[in-house]
Design a protein around this motif. Structure first.
Motif, short mmCIF file in Angstrom:
data_model
loop_
_atom_site.label_atom_id
_atom_site.label_comp_id
_atom_site.label_asym_id
_atom_site.label_seq_id
_atom_site.Cartn_x
_atom_site.Cartn_y
_atom_site.Cartn_z
N LYS A 202 -6.59 30.08 38.30
CA LYS A 202 -5.66 29.61 37.28
C LYS A 202 -5.66 30.58 36.10
CE LYS A 202 -4.42 25.39 34.77
NZ LYS A 202 -4.32 26.05 33.45
N THR A 203 -4.79 31.57 36.15
CA THR A 203 -4.70 32.60 35.12
C THR A 203 -3.56 32.28 34.14
OG1 THR A 203 -3.15 33.92 36.39
CG2 THR A 203 -5.50 34.32 36.78
N LEU A 204 -3.44 33.09 33.10
CA LEU A 204 -2.33 32.94 32.16
C LEU A 204 -1.01 33.17 32.87
CD1 LEU A 204 -1.11 32.65 29.33
CD2 LEU A 204 -1.58 35.09 28.97
N GLU A 205 -0.99 34.16 33.76
CA GLU A 205 0.25 34.45 34.49
C GLU A 205 0.65 33.26 35.38
OE1 GLU A 205 -1.59 38.18 33.20
OE2 GLU A 205 -2.37 36.44 34.31
N PHE A 206 -0.36 32.66 36.01
CA PHE A 206 -0.09 31.48 36.83
C PHE A 206 0.51 30.36 35.98
CE2 PHE A 206 -1.42 27.27 38.19
CZ PHE A 206 -0.90 27.21 39.47
N ASP A 207 -0.07 30.13 34.83
CA ASP A 207 0.41 29.07 33.95
C ASP A 207 1.85 29.31 33.50
OD1 ASP A 207 -1.92 27.65 34.12
OD2 ASP A 207 -2.77 28.44 32.25
N LEU A 208 2.18 30.56 33.15
CA LEU A 208 3.53 30.87 32.69
C LEU A 208 4.56 30.69 33.81
CD1 LEU A 208 2.85 34.00 30.45
CD2 LEU A 208 3.58 31.72 29.69
N ILE A 209 4.20 31.14 35.01
CA ILE A 209 5.13 30.98 36.14
C ILE A 209 5.29 29.50 36.48
CG2 ILE A 209 5.48 31.45 38.59
CD1 ILE A 209 4.26 34.17 38.18
N SER A 210 4.18 28.76 36.42
CA SER A 210 4.25 27.33 36.70
C SER A 210 5.13 26.61 35.68
CB SER A 210 2.85 26.72 36.71
OG SER A 210 2.10 27.21 37.80
N LYS A 211 5.01 27.02 34.42
CA LYS A 211 5.86 26.42 33.39
C LYS A 211 7.33 26.71 33.67
CE LYS A 211 6.88 28.11 29.26
NZ LYS A 211 6.80 28.60 27.86
N THR A 212 7.64 27.96 34.01
CA THR A 212 9.02 28.33 34.31
C THR A 212 9.54 27.58 35.52
OG1 THR A 212 8.67 30.54 33.37
CG2 THR A 212 10.55 30.26 34.86
N TYR A 213 8.70 27.48 36.55
CA TYR A 213 9.10 26.76 37.76
C TYR A 213 9.43 25.30 37.43
CZ TYR A 213 8.75 24.44 42.29
OH TYR A 213 9.00 23.68 43.39
N SER A 214 8.54 24.65 36.74
CA SER A 214 8.73 23.22 36.43
C SER A 214 9.96 23.00 35.55
CB SER A 214 7.49 22.66 35.75
OG SER A 214 6.38 22.69 36.62
N ASN A 215 10.17 23.86 34.57
CA ASN A 215 11.29 23.68 33.66
C ASN A 215 12.63 23.96 34.33
OD1 ASN A 215 9.72 22.82 31.55
ND2 ASN A 215 9.45 24.87 30.68
N LEU A 216 12.66 24.94 35.26
CA LEU A 216 13.89 25.18 36.00
C LEU A 216 14.18 24.03 36.96
CD1 LEU A 216 13.65 29.01 36.79
CD2 LEU A 216 15.24 27.88 35.24
N LEU A 217 13.14 23.52 37.62
CA LEU A 217 13.33 22.37 38.50
C LEU A 217 13.84 21.17 37.68
CD1 LEU A 217 13.06 21.04 41.27
CD2 LEU A 217 10.65 20.56 40.72
N ARG A 218 13.29 20.96 36.51
CA ARG A 218 13.71 19.87 35.65
C ARG A 218 15.18 20.05 35.21
NH1 ARG A 218 9.92 20.50 32.35
NH2 ARG A 218 8.49 18.97 33.28
N ARG A 219 15.57 21.29 35.02
CA ARG A 219 16.93 21.57 34.54
C ARG A 219 17.97 21.45 35.67
NH1 ARG A 219 18.70 27.13 31.33
NH2 ARG A 219 20.91 26.64 31.14
N TRP A 220 17.61 21.86 36.88
CA TRP A 220 18.59 21.95 37.96
C TRP A 220 18.60 20.73 38.88
CZ3 TRP A 220 16.75 27.56 39.46
CH2 TRP A 220 17.28 28.47 38.53
N ALA A 221 17.52 19.98 38.91
CA ALA A 221 17.41 18.90 39.90
C ALA A 221 18.41 17.79 39.62
CB ALA A 221 15.99 18.35 39.91
N GLU A 222 18.85 17.15 40.68
CA GLU A 222 19.77 16.01 40.58
C GLU A 222 19.06 14.74 41.06
OE1 GLU A 222 23.10 16.97 43.03
OE2 GLU A 222 23.88 18.44 41.62
#
Length: 222
Positions: A202-222
């Motif tokens: 669990k690195t900083l890079e992992f956390d940033l990508i996970s944040k981006t993944y979750s926020n895009l899923l939250r934005r696009w999901a129906e």
């Protein structure tokens, strides 16, 4: 995005599923075809109302539900339709596109289609699944227990079986993500973050990508 998945069903699971299929008398596949697809559909299917068919549907649905690759690539909201198709010698399914909506009681969107091959490829001749893409056609004939996942918007066909019998389970999924480009972007992000976690934890890079993944899923999901 077209995705090939090996080993969706293990050999013992295939045997159990085939045992269920053999207990149901197949019916004309045209009964589930759209109005224009009836003219090019020549196969047999299991009666969807038979108890054995419903048990087989649940069997296949559970196999995809526990498949991590399928879940990451498709983000399924619901696997809403599963059919079991049989092609004997001389049978085929001409070029068609899957219906946009399916379902008896509720209309579910068909975003993603899958074909789960149930017969060993050396047990029949012909019967390739052919999918049309922007740069041409590609044909697929996978090992029993393996599956191909592809956009339901694709033109595709099943070539004529010239010998033997081809069994397959075909299904349709409404994804949380309507746009196939969004599904592919999130799948790529998820693949990268899992790779980072496997190599470095669990690195900083992992956390940033996970944040981006979750926020895009939250934005696009129906």
């Amino acid at each position: 995005m077209i995705l090939l998945m090996d080993g969706v069903l293990a050999l013992e699971e295939l045997d159990s599923l085939k045992g269920l299929l053999e207990r149901v008398v197949p019916v004309d596949g045209k009964t589930t075809a759209g109005w224009y697809a009836k003219s090019v559909k020549n196969n047999l299917q299991l009666d969807r109302d038979a108890p054995e068919t419903q048990e087989a549907q649940e069997f296949v649905s559970q196999a995809f539900a526990r498949n991590a690759l399928f879940q990451a690539a498709v983000n399924p909201k619901k696997i809403h339709t599963i059919l079991f198709s049989r092609y004997d010698r001389g049978m085929s399914y001409g070029t068609h596109v899957d219906n946009a909506f399916m379902g008896k009681e509720a209309f579910w969107r068909a975003d993603v289609s899958f074909t789960l091959f149930l017969s060993p490829p050396d047990s029949y001749e012909g019967g390739e699944l052919v999918i049309e893409e922007g740069d041409g056609e590609r044909s697929y004939k996978l090992e029993a227990g393996s599956a191909i996942v592809y956009p339901s918007s694709s033109l595709h066909r099943v070539e004529t079986v010239t010998a033997g019998t081809r069994w397959a389970a075909v299904g349709w999924v409404q994804s949380l993500l309507r746009d196939p480009r969004d599904r592919e972007l999130l799948f790529d992000l998820d693949t990268v973050r899992r790779s980072i976690f496997a190599k470095e934890g669990k690195t900083l890079e992992f956390d940033l990508i996970s944040k981006t993944y979750s926020n895009l899923l939250r934005r696009w999901a129906e």
